[in-house]
Design an enzyme around this catalytic site. Structure first.
Site, PDB file in Angstrom:
ATOM      1  N   ARG A   2       0.825  -1.237   0.000  1.00 24.92           N
ATOM      2  CA  ARG A   2       0.000   0.000   0.000  1.00 24.92           C
ATOM      3  C   ARG A   2       0.853   1.278   0.000  1.00 24.92           C
ATOM      4  O   ARG A   2       0.407   2.338   0.413  1.00 24.92           O
ATOM      5  CB  ARG A   2      -0.970   0.022   1.180  1.00 24.92           C
ATOM      6  CG  ARG A   2      -1.948  -1.131   1.143  1.00 24.92           C
ATOM      7  CD  ARG A   2      -3.199  -0.827   1.943  1.00 24.92           C
ATOM      8  NE  ARG A   2      -4.116  -1.932   1.859  1.00 24.92           N
ATOM      9  CZ  ARG A   2      -4.143  -2.949   2.706  1.00 24.92           C
ATOM     10  NH1 ARG A   2      -3.305  -2.987   3.724  1.00 24.92           N
ATOM     11  NH2 ARG A   2      -5.009  -3.911   2.551  1.00 24.92           N
ATOM     12  N   GLU A  28      -3.595  17.769 -11.321  1.00 24.81           N
ATOM     13  CA  GLU A  28      -4.005  18.213 -12.651  1.00 24.81           C
ATOM     14  C   GLU A  28      -5.504  18.488 -12.764  1.00 24.81           C
ATOM     15  O   GLU A  28      -6.178  17.977 -13.660  1.00 24.81           O
ATOM     16  CB  GLU A  28      -3.555  17.190 -13.710  1.00 24.81           C
ATOM     17  CG  GLU A  28      -3.441  17.811 -15.098  1.00 24.81           C
ATOM     18  CD  GLU A  28      -2.741  16.895 -16.088  1.00 24.81           C
ATOM     19  OE1 GLU A  28      -1.637  16.427 -15.784  1.00 24.81           O
ATOM     20  OE2 GLU A  28      -3.312  16.663 -17.161  1.00 24.81           O
ATOM     21  N   LYS A  66       8.520  23.515 -13.205  1.00 28.49           N
ATOM     22  CA  LYS A  66       7.593  22.397 -12.985  1.00 28.49           C
ATOM     23  C   LYS A  66       7.157  22.341 -11.524  1.00 28.49           C
ATOM     24  O   LYS A  66       5.981  22.104 -11.229  1.00 28.49           O
ATOM     25  CB  LYS A  66       8.227  21.076 -13.412  1.00 28.49           C
ATOM     26  CG  LYS A  66       7.289  19.905 -13.165  1.00 28.49           C
ATOM     27  CD  LYS A  66       7.483  18.742 -14.060  1.00 28.49           C
ATOM     28  CE  LYS A  66       6.380  17.704 -13.796  1.00 28.49           C
ATOM     29  NZ  LYS A  66       6.499  16.514 -14.603  1.00 28.49           N
ATOM     30  N   LYS A 124       4.001  11.752 -11.119  1.00 28.49           N
ATOM     31  CA  LYS A 124       3.183  10.925 -12.026  1.00 28.49           C
ATOM     32  C   LYS A 124       3.909   9.594 -12.230  1.00 28.49           C
ATOM     33  O   LYS A 124       5.074   9.573 -12.630  1.00 28.49           O
ATOM     34  CB  LYS A 124       2.990  11.620 -13.373  1.00 28.49           C
ATOM     35  CG  LYS A 124       1.910  12.680 -13.357  1.00 28.49           C
ATOM     36  CD  LYS A 124       1.609  13.146 -14.770  1.00 28.49           C
ATOM     37  CE  LYS A 124       0.508  14.203 -14.760  1.00 28.49           C
ATOM     38  NZ  LYS A 124       0.263  14.761 -16.099  1.00 28.49           N
ATOM     39  N   GLU A 178      11.552  18.754 -24.218  1.00 23.32           N
ATOM     40  CA  GLU A 178      10.825  19.056 -22.973  1.00 23.32           C
ATOM     41  C   GLU A 178      11.379  20.321 -22.302  1.00 23.32           C
ATOM     42  O   GLU A 178      10.656  21.031 -21.611  1.00 23.32           O
ATOM     43  CB  GLU A 178      10.914  17.882 -21.990  1.00 23.32           C
ATOM     44  CG  GLU A 178      10.163  16.618 -22.414  1.00 23.32           C
ATOM     45  CD  GLU A 178       8.655  16.697 -22.211  1.00 23.32           C
ATOM     46  OE1 GLU A 178       8.137  17.766 -21.849  1.00 23.32           O
ATOM     47  OE2 GLU A 178       7.986  15.669 -22.439  1.00 23.32           O
ATOM     48  N   ARG A 191      -1.797  22.353 -14.061  1.00 27.43           N
ATOM     49  CA  ARG A 191      -0.781  21.346 -14.392  1.00 27.43           C
ATOM     50  C   ARG A 191      -0.886  20.891 -15.851  1.00 27.43           C
ATOM     51  O   ARG A 191       0.112  20.480 -16.443  1.00 27.43           O
ATOM     52  CB  ARG A 191      -0.874  20.147 -13.433  1.00 27.43           C
ATOM     53  CG  ARG A 191       0.241  19.144 -13.691  1.00 27.43           C
ATOM     54  CD  ARG A 191       0.440  18.132 -12.585  1.00 27.43           C
ATOM     55  NE  ARG A 191       1.515  17.228 -12.942  1.00 27.43           N
ATOM     56  CZ  ARG A 191       2.149  16.425 -12.105  1.00 27.43           C
ATOM     57  NH1 ARG A 191       1.813  16.421 -10.823  1.00 27.43           N
ATOM     58  NH2 ARG A 191       3.115  15.632 -12.526  1.00 27.43           N
ATOM     59  N   HIS A 249       1.598  17.871 -25.993  1.00 26.54           N
ATOM     60  CA  HIS A 249       1.570  16.442 -25.661  1.00 26.54           C
ATOM     61  C   HIS A 249       0.368  15.686 -26.199  1.00 26.54           C
ATOM     62  O   HIS A 249       0.446  14.476 -26.381  1.00 26.54           O
ATOM     63  CB  HIS A 249       1.671  16.249 -24.143  1.00 26.54           C
ATOM     64  CG  HIS A 249       3.088  16.361 -23.643  1.00 26.54           C
ATOM     65  ND1 HIS A 249       3.832  17.505 -23.817  1.00 26.54           N
ATOM     66  CD2 HIS A 249       3.900  15.481 -23.002  1.00 26.54           C
ATOM     67  CE1 HIS A 249       5.036  17.318 -23.290  1.00 26.54           C
ATOM     68  NE2 HIS A 249       5.105  16.108 -22.798  1.00 26.54           N
ATOM     69  N   HIS A 298       1.396  12.385 -27.918  1.00 26.01           N
ATOM     70  CA  HIS A 298       0.935  11.046 -27.517  1.00 26.01           C
ATOM     71  C   HIS A 298       0.255  10.327 -28.684  1.00 26.01           C
ATOM     72  O   HIS A 298       0.374   9.109 -28.832  1.00 26.01           O
ATOM     73  CB  HIS A 298      -0.020  11.151 -26.314  1.00 26.01           C
ATOM     74  CG  HIS A 298       0.700  11.469 -25.040  1.00 26.01           C
ATOM     75  ND1 HIS A 298       0.057  11.931 -23.917  1.00 26.01           N
ATOM     76  CD2 HIS A 298       2.010  11.376 -24.710  1.00 26.01           C
ATOM     77  CE1 HIS A 298       0.959  12.116 -22.953  1.00 26.01           C
ATOM     78  NE2 HIS A 298       2.135  11.783 -23.423  1.00 26.01           N
ATOM     79  N   ASN A 350       1.341  19.844 -20.435  1.00 25.03           N
ATOM     80  CA  ASN A 350       1.024  18.980 -21.582  1.00 25.03           C
ATOM     81  C   ASN A 350       1.071  19.737 -22.900  1.00 25.03           C
ATOM     82  O   ASN A 350       0.587  19.236 -23.922  1.00 25.03           O
ATOM     83  CB  ASN A 350      -0.356  18.353 -21.401  1.00 25.03           C
ATOM     84  CG  ASN A 350      -0.403  17.470 -20.173  1.00 25.03           C
ATOM     85  OD1 ASN A 350       0.569  16.802 -19.859  1.00 25.03           O
ATOM     86  ND2 ASN A 350      -1.518  17.502 -19.461  1.00 25.03           N
ATOM     87  N   HIS A 352       9.967   9.950 -27.223  1.00 28.43           N
ATOM     88  CA  HIS A 352       8.937  10.839 -26.678  1.00 28.43           C
ATOM     89  C   HIS A 352       9.263  12.308 -26.973  1.00 28.43           C
ATOM     90  O   HIS A 352       8.412  13.061 -27.452  1.00 28.43           O
ATOM     91  CB  HIS A 352       8.799  10.598 -25.175  1.00 28.43           C
ATOM     92  CG  HIS A 352       7.829  11.540 -24.514  1.00 28.43           C
ATOM     93  ND1 HIS A 352       6.483  11.560 -24.806  1.00 28.43           N
ATOM     94  CD2 HIS A 352       8.021  12.514 -23.590  1.00 28.43           C
ATOM     95  CE1 HIS A 352       5.887  12.493 -24.084  1.00 28.43           C
ATOM     96  NE2 HIS A 352       6.802  13.092 -23.342  1.00 28.43           N
TER      97      HIS A 352
HETATM   98  N1  GLY Z   1       4.722  15.444 -17.693  1.00 31.05           N
HETATM   99  C1  GLY Z   1       3.599  16.244 -17.354  1.00 31.05           C
HETATM  100  C2  GLY Z   1       3.304  16.281 -15.897  1.00 31.05           C
HETATM  101  O1  GLY Z   1       4.086  15.802 -15.097  1.00 31.05           O
HETATM  102  O2  GLY Z   1       2.280  16.781 -15.502  1.00 31.05           O
END
Ligand code: GLY
Length: 382
Positions: free
Chosen positions: A131, A247, A237, A153, A195, A251, A258, A262, A255, A276
């Site tokens: 957990r 998000e 960031k 993430k 990035e 946040r 992105h 993606h 993206n 990527h």
């Molecule tokens: N890579 C985008 C984020 O961490 O929100």
């Protein structure tokens, strides 16, 4: 607020402020070989399991373990195959099995040593094992140092799309050793640069100007340029994550480019053909092209973005990615699978200019389709 805290012996520390889950990102040279003293005060028990891939382990595992041994930190290592293909249920299961066999306890810590794949997989395993046990990120690629190791993430991929199964789970510490970037293949360093540029485009015009002047030095391996770019990116960031960890709003700015990226990666099938950061570079150009088409962004700005990415050797057109037969409809179908879809509506990050990005759902799909049709023209012709 996240803030740049201190300069200690050539390291820069950025704090991610998330109440009881706050942590430091330490950026500098030699942090893998010198990890022990940074870890000791953080570990609940002086026992860690390092998760890495075969390539990174060959380069950095011995130095890291020597430092842990010197600091009296008991350690084991689990090595998985390199590449995006490892971000799946089978690898997750085998990693969890290994961690349980190694009798990992609740107060032990997982160290993720590697790029985005390792960070995402090891972080997700740490989030669900017993957990939740602590984990620490030791990112070794530019992409993971400026983006994926920061902000919590963690995920694996599903057949239907990237990162669809995962958790928000913050690390206890991030050690970004810029010396590790010297061993990166040039193509990977360049892809990570996509990035880095993103942060200038989101909300930092001065940083974009700095990149125009210093990007070539950075890609040539200048440690000072790398340290500065990683620190600025992480600070940016950290500030965004501190105000919107899960998000619900801001946040999503991270993206930028992105949703397109993606879709391009999904079309490539995660087989390593498209990195990527390369897909992000094309996606950034698409986001600015769409913004211009919608009369939001002056054409000199969208052209300036394209010129810089291209000058740094990054792809800006889908046709450069070798995705034959890709059409606007296929792109849109991939984009509808994106996690950012809410009530069937796509969310876009667009820009009023360089450093002036914003989030919107209010985009006419017909304009997106036209932009994609034009953007994919050269790919079809070629
Ligand atoms: N890579 C985008 C984020 O961490 O929100």
């Amino acid at each position: 607020m996240a803030k740049l805290e201190q300069q200690v012996e050539n390291t820069t520390t950025v704090r991610v402020e998330l109440a009881e889950r706050s942590y430091d990102i330490v950026i500098g040279e030699g942090l893998l070989a010198g990890a022990g003293p940074y870890l000791t005060p953080i570990l609940a028990r002086q026992r860690v399991v390092i998760v890495s891939d075969e390539t990174v382990a060959g380069l950095h595992l011995a130095a890291l373990q020597a430092s842990l041994n010197k600091a009296g930190i008991d350690n084991d290592a689990v090595i998985i195959p390199p590449g995006e293909g490892s971000k799946n249920f089978a690898q997750l299961q085998s990693l969890l099995d290994r961690l349980i066999e190694l009798r990992v306890e609740r107060r032990d810590t997982v160290l993720a040593l590697g790029g985005g794949v390792i960070g995402d997989l090891a972080g997700f395993a740490a989030a669900i094992l017993r957990r939740g046990i602590d984990f620490i990120q030791l990112p070794t690629t530019l992409l993971s140092q400026v983006d994926s190791s920061v902000g919590g993430k963690t995920a694996i991929n599903a057949a239907q799309g990237k990162n669809l199964i995962g958790a928000f789970y913050q690390p206890r510490l991030v050690l970004a050793d810029v010396a590790a970037l010297a061993s990166l293949p040039a193509r990977e360093l360049r892809a990570g640069y996509g990035e880095v540029v993103k942060y200038g485009l989101i909300n930092d015009f001065a940083f974009f100007e700095w990149l125009e002047k210093n990007g070539a030095d950075l890609l040539a391996g200048s440690t000072d340029a790398l340290r500065h770019a990683v620190a600025v990116s992480c600070r940016s960031k950290a500030a965004i994550v501190a105000r919107d960890e899960r998000e619900h709003g801001d946040r999503a700015l991270l993206n930028l480019g992105h949703t397109f990226a993606h879709a391009l990666e999904a079309e490539a099938g995660y087989d390593g053909r498209v990195l990527h950061g390369e897909a992000v570079s094309v996606g950034l150009n698409m986001a600015f092209t769409l913004s211009r088409r919608l009369d939001l962004c002056p054409s000199q700005d969208s052209e300036r973005v394209r010129r810089h990415l291209s000058a740094m050797g990054l792809p800006t057109e889908a046709g450069q990615l070798g995705l034959d037969g890709l059409t606007a409809e296929i792109m849109l179908a991939h984009m509808r699978q994106d996690k950012k879809v809410a009530d069937g509506q796509l969310t876009f990050v667009l820009a009023r200019g360089i450093g002036r990005s914003f989030i919107t759902k209010d985009v006419d799909e017909g304009t997106v389709r036209e932009m994609l049709q034009d953007a994919l023209q050269p790919a079809k012709a070629g």
